[in-house]
Design a protein around this motif. Structure first.
Motif, PDB file in Angstrom:
ATOM      1  N   ILE A 132       0.651  -1.389   0.037  1.00 16.76           N
ATOM      2  CA  ILE A 132       0.005   0.005  -0.095  1.00 16.76           C
ATOM      3  C   ILE A 132       0.978   1.157  -0.124  1.00 16.76           C
ATOM      4  N   GLU A 133       1.877   1.376   0.596  1.00 15.53           N
ATOM      5  CA  GLU A 133       2.889   2.447   0.829  1.00 15.53           C
ATOM      6  C   GLU A 133       3.593   2.677  -0.372  1.00 15.53           C
ATOM      7  N   PHE A 134       3.970   1.452  -1.006  1.00 16.85           N
ATOM      8  CA  PHE A 134       4.628   1.595  -2.535  1.00 16.85           C
ATOM      9  C   PHE A 134       3.826   2.244  -3.298  1.00 16.85           C
ATOM     10  N   TYR A 135       2.554   1.698  -3.466  1.00 15.90           N
ATOM     11  CA  TYR A 135       1.601   2.339  -4.507  1.00 15.90           C
ATOM     12  C   TYR A 135       1.341   3.744  -4.421  1.00 15.90           C
ATOM     13  N   ILE A 136       1.159   4.044  -3.023  1.00 14.22           N
ATOM     14  CA  ILE A 136       0.889   5.566  -2.647  1.00 14.22           C
ATOM     15  C   ILE A 136       2.121   6.381  -2.921  1.00 14.22           C
ATOM     16  N   THR A 137       3.328   5.901  -2.594  1.00 14.74           N
ATOM     17  CA  THR A 137       4.437   6.731  -2.849  1.00 14.74           C
ATOM     18  C   THR A 137       4.754   6.906  -4.377  1.00 14.74           C
ATOM     19  N   LYS A 138       4.522   5.681  -4.960  1.00 14.51           N
ATOM     20  CA  LYS A 138       4.766   5.790  -6.410  1.00 14.51           C
ATOM     21  C   LYS A 138       3.742   6.750  -7.148  1.00 14.51           C
ATOM     22  N   LYS A 139       2.727   6.858  -6.637  1.00 16.64           N
ATOM     23  CA  LYS A 139       1.825   7.871  -7.209  1.00 16.64           C
ATOM     24  C   LYS A 139       2.194   9.179  -6.777  1.00 16.64           C
ATOM     25  N   THR A 140       2.748   9.458  -5.458  1.00 19.10           N
ATOM     26  CA  THR A 140       3.217  10.712  -5.334  1.00 19.10           C
ATOM     27  C   THR A 140       4.391  11.199  -6.177  1.00 19.10           C
ATOM     28  N   PHE A 141       5.201  10.092  -6.221  1.00 21.72           N
ATOM     29  CA  PHE A 141       6.472  10.019  -7.335  1.00 21.72           C
ATOM     30  C   PHE A 141       5.821  10.633  -8.659  1.00 21.72           C
ATOM     31  N   ASN A 142       4.941   9.941  -9.270  1.00 23.63           N
ATOM     32  CA  ASN A 142       4.472  10.404 -10.387  1.00 23.63           C
ATOM     33  C   ASN A 142       3.702  11.947 -10.545  1.00 23.63           C
ATOM     34  N   ARG A 143       3.170  12.321  -9.556  1.00 25.11           N
ATOM     35  CA  ARG A 143       2.774  13.741  -9.163  1.00 25.11           C
ATOM     36  C   ARG A 143       4.105  14.632  -9.394  1.00 25.11           C
ATOM     37  N   LEU A 144       5.307  14.110  -8.726  1.00 30.64           N
ATOM     38  CA  LEU A 144       6.299  15.098  -8.824  1.00 30.64           C
ATOM     39  C   LEU A 144       6.791  15.141 -10.363  1.00 30.64           C
ATOM     40  N   LYS A 145       6.664  13.984 -11.200  1.00 32.41           N
ATOM     41  CA  LYS A 145       7.308  13.946 -12.468  1.00 32.41           C
ATOM     42  C   LYS A 145       6.288  14.849 -13.326  1.00 32.41           C
TER      43      LYS A 145
END
Length: 150
Positions: A132-145
């Protein structure tokens, strides 16, 4: 460590990280990253001599999740790496040791009353929280992109 790729210039990546991060003076393994107010920031960040580390700003509801830290080497901002915090590694190690202890004890002593199913459930629960944390972090990272301006 899990690698992620960015296809932007290093200066743009550095600028985006700094614009979207709150500074932290403590190491991110120990800092409390919980906040109701994000100020449109995505991460807590800490700068070292040769790397930048950021971790997602969490809501109070997601504090139970293990902390994932994204590590950017200053010479190579294109390929950040993802790692667990110290406490995440500690919890995983403890759960793994308990799991191994129960399995070995069950093999050595078949009458051992330890519950293997409960141990498997605990380890699985940790992996679920990690996912779950990996999924949320990945989404946040994509927002940074998306916020990186070329």
């Amino acid at each position: 460590m899990i690698k992620m790729n960015l296809n932007f210039r290093n200066t743009k990546i550095d600028e985006a990280i700094r614009e979207n991060s709150k500074r932290s003076s403590m190491i991110l393994d120990l800092v409390n990253t919980t906040s109701w107010i994000t100020d449109e920031k995505l991460f807590f960040g800490r700068e070292f001599k040769n790397r930048l580390e950021v971790t997602r700003i969490k809501t109070p509801f997601t504090t139970i999740l293990p902390t994932l830290i994204i590590v950017f080497k200053k010479k190579d901002l294109q390929n950040p790496k993802l790692r667990l915090s110290f406490f995440g590694y500690a919890w995983f190690s403890i759960l793994l040791l308990i799991f191994l202890f129960v399995i070995i004890k069950k093999i050595i002593d078949p009458d051992f009353q330890g519950d293997l199913a409960f141990t498997i459930l605990l380890v699985s629960f940790f992996f679920l929280l990690f996912a779950i944390e990996f999924y949320i972090t990945k989404k946040t990272f994509n927002r940074l992109k998306l916020r990186i301006k070329e």
